[in-house]
Motif scaffolding. Sequence first.
Motif, mmCIF file in Angstrom:
data_model
loop_
_atom_site.group_PDB
_atom_site.id
_atom_site.type_symbol
_atom_site.label_atom_id
_atom_site.label_comp_id
_atom_site.label_asym_id
_atom_site.label_seq_id
_atom_site.Cartn_x
_atom_site.Cartn_y
_atom_site.Cartn_z
ATOM 1 N N THR A 8 0.836 -1.198 0.000
ATOM 2 C CA THR A 8 0.000 0.000 0.000
ATOM 3 C C THR A 8 0.872 1.249 0.000
ATOM 4 O O THR A 8 2.031 1.220 0.426
ATOM 5 C CB THR A 8 -0.930 0.032 1.230
ATOM 6 O OG1 THR A 8 -0.118 -0.001 2.419
ATOM 7 C CG2 THR A 8 -1.875 -1.156 1.227
ATOM 8 N N VAL A 9 0.311 2.344 -0.482
ATOM 9 C CA VAL A 9 0.954 3.657 -0.405
ATOM 10 C C VAL A 9 0.365 4.383 0.796
ATOM 11 O O VAL A 9 -0.854 4.514 0.916
ATOM 12 C CB VAL A 9 0.727 4.457 -1.695
ATOM 13 C CG1 VAL A 9 1.444 5.805 -1.609
ATOM 14 C CG2 VAL A 9 1.204 3.674 -2.917
ATOM 15 N N GLU A 10 1.238 4.834 1.692
ATOM 16 C CA GLU A 10 0.793 5.491 2.916
ATOM 17 C C GLU A 10 1.456 6.861 3.040
ATOM 18 O O GLU A 10 2.615 7.036 2.676
ATOM 19 C CB GLU A 10 1.154 4.644 4.145
ATOM 20 C CG GLU A 10 0.634 3.213 4.112
ATOM 21 C CD GLU A 10 -0.853 3.106 4.386
ATOM 22 O OE1 GLU A 10 -1.452 4.130 4.774
ATOM 23 O OE2 GLU A 10 -1.398 1.994 4.208
ATOM 24 N N MET A 17 5.099 6.698 1.352
ATOM 25 C CA MET A 17 5.971 5.551 1.530
ATOM 26 C C MET A 17 5.251 4.255 1.169
ATOM 27 O O MET A 17 4.036 4.132 1.342
ATOM 28 C CB MET A 17 6.469 5.458 2.974
ATOM 29 C CG MET A 17 7.002 6.767 3.560
ATOM 30 S SD MET A 17 8.436 7.432 2.680
ATOM 31 C CE MET A 17 9.652 6.177 3.070
ATOM 32 N N ILE A 18 6.037 3.275 0.686
ATOM 33 C CA ILE A 18 5.546 1.935 0.370
ATOM 34 C C ILE A 18 6.439 0.936 1.098
ATOM 35 O O ILE A 18 7.662 0.940 0.912
ATOM 36 C CB ILE A 18 5.596 1.668 -1.148
ATOM 37 C CG1 ILE A 18 4.760 2.708 -1.912
ATOM 38 C CG2 ILE A 18 5.110 0.245 -1.462
ATOM 39 C CD1 ILE A 18 4.977 2.670 -3.417
ATOM 40 N N GLN A 19 5.842 0.087 1.925
ATOM 41 C CA GLN A 19 6.614 -0.909 2.661
ATOM 42 C C GLN A 19 7.045 -2.039 1.715
ATOM 43 O O GLN A 19 6.247 -2.548 0.932
ATOM 44 C CB GLN A 19 5.786 -1.498 3.801
ATOM 45 C CG GLN A 19 6.554 -2.419 4.725
ATOM 46 C CD GLN A 19 7.590 -1.690 5.565
ATOM 47 O OE1 GLN A 19 7.333 -0.602 6.066
ATOM 48 N NE2 GLN A 19 8.765 -2.288 5.704
ATOM 49 N N ILE A 20 8.330 -2.451 1.797
ATOM 50 C CA ILE A 20 8.854 -3.571 1.014
ATOM 51 C C ILE A 20 8.724 -4.837 1.855
ATOM 52 O O ILE A 20 9.179 -4.864 3.003
ATOM 53 C CB ILE A 20 10.316 -3.324 0.619
ATOM 54 C CG1 ILE A 20 10.426 -2.077 -0.267
ATOM 55 C CG2 ILE A 20 10.898 -4.539 -0.111
ATOM 56 C CD1 ILE A 20 11.846 -1.705 -0.621
ATOM 57 N N PRO A 21 8.142 -5.912 1.313
ATOM 58 C CA PRO A 21 7.835 -7.091 2.138
ATOM 59 C C PRO A 21 8.992 -8.081 2.297
ATOM 60 O O PRO A 21 8.777 -9.189 2.763
ATOM 61 C CB PRO A 21 6.674 -7.736 1.383
ATOM 62 C CG PRO A 21 6.950 -7.411 -0.041
ATOM 63 C CD PRO A 21 7.554 -6.024 -0.024
ATOM 64 N N LEU A 71 -4.672 5.736 -1.775
ATOM 65 C CA LEU A 71 -3.902 5.397 -0.586
ATOM 66 C C LEU A 71 -4.582 4.295 0.215
ATOM 67 O O LEU A 71 -5.804 4.160 0.205
ATOM 68 C CB LEU A 71 -3.718 6.630 0.309
ATOM 69 C CG LEU A 71 -3.045 7.853 -0.320
ATOM 70 C CD1 LEU A 71 -2.913 8.960 0.723
ATOM 71 C CD2 LEU A 71 -1.696 7.501 -0.916
ATOM 72 N N GLY A 72 -3.762 3.493 0.913
ATOM 73 C CA GLY A 72 -4.267 2.546 1.887
ATOM 74 C C GLY A 72 -4.888 1.286 1.322
ATOM 75 O O GLY A 72 -5.445 0.487 2.077
ATOM 76 N N VAL A 73 -4.791 1.077 0.020
ATOM 77 C CA VAL A 73 -5.323 -0.148 -0.588
ATOM 78 C C VAL A 73 -4.177 -0.874 -1.291
ATOM 79 O O VAL A 73 -3.214 -0.249 -1.724
ATOM 80 C CB VAL A 73 -6.467 0.151 -1.590
ATOM 81 C CG1 VAL A 73 -7.613 0.863 -0.896
ATOM 82 C CG2 VAL A 73 -5.954 0.978 -2.759
ATOM 83 N N PRO A 74 -4.239 -2.202 -1.394
ATOM 84 C CA PRO A 74 -3.135 -2.933 -2.025
ATOM 85 C C PRO A 74 -2.980 -2.586 -3.505
ATOM 86 O O PRO A 74 -3.964 -2.483 -4.242
ATOM 87 C CB PRO A 74 -3.545 -4.397 -1.845
ATOM 88 C CG PRO A 74 -4.521 -4.405 -0.722
ATOM 89 C CD PRO A 74 -5.264 -3.100 -0.836
#
Length: 222
Positions: A8-10, A17-21, A71-74
Amino acid sequence: MRYFFESTVEKKDKGYMIQIPFNVWEVCKQRDVIQGDIVLDNTIIDCELLPQEKGNYEIHIEDEDAVKVELGVPHKILLHVNGSLIRMDQNSPYSFDNPIRKIDSMKVIIQPEDGLCGQACVAMLAGNTIAEVISVMDCREWQATMGRVISALNYYGIDHNDIIVYTEGKDAVLPKCCILMEKMGRFCHYLIHFDGKFYDSNLGVLEEYDMSKLLGYLEIKC
């Protein structure tokens, strides 16, 4: 190298920011701030990978790119990082046109001690010994990052997709041959899927695999 995942984009204090898994230190040889680009909603966006702690990173994108994104969605994201592989194929006698072998069968190799699963996977694909692969990869127990595994594949002329697909425990249709990565503490465990069976250097040949444990996979072309 390219990495495919959902995130998600937050909006945060540092920007969008985008979290890398996955652990960037384990997959890439780079540290500190890393330059890259992503494909997001069919748009190519230049970005920076910003370190958090212990190899965890977030992708930072500029405000003008983020305002076009929900924002906030996959979102499905394709990340490209330049120079993320260790070169070990300069003096290789093999190439993608002249590989060490044609992958039309698979024999399981049991690792002699813990921490050699990455080397064992390369050995199974190459039809070689773990000792020989260790000498090519120049790494011992618990040191076989995905970057080193891919570089070893290149050395042996074993063709592969240039995208690592991160499924994060979701159901996925696996290609005929691929290297699977599953999370095991702060490390990854690697095993081979070939023609419907799973070749695990700890457990032997398995008929079934729990996909909820799967972090991602790299397709091997055969």
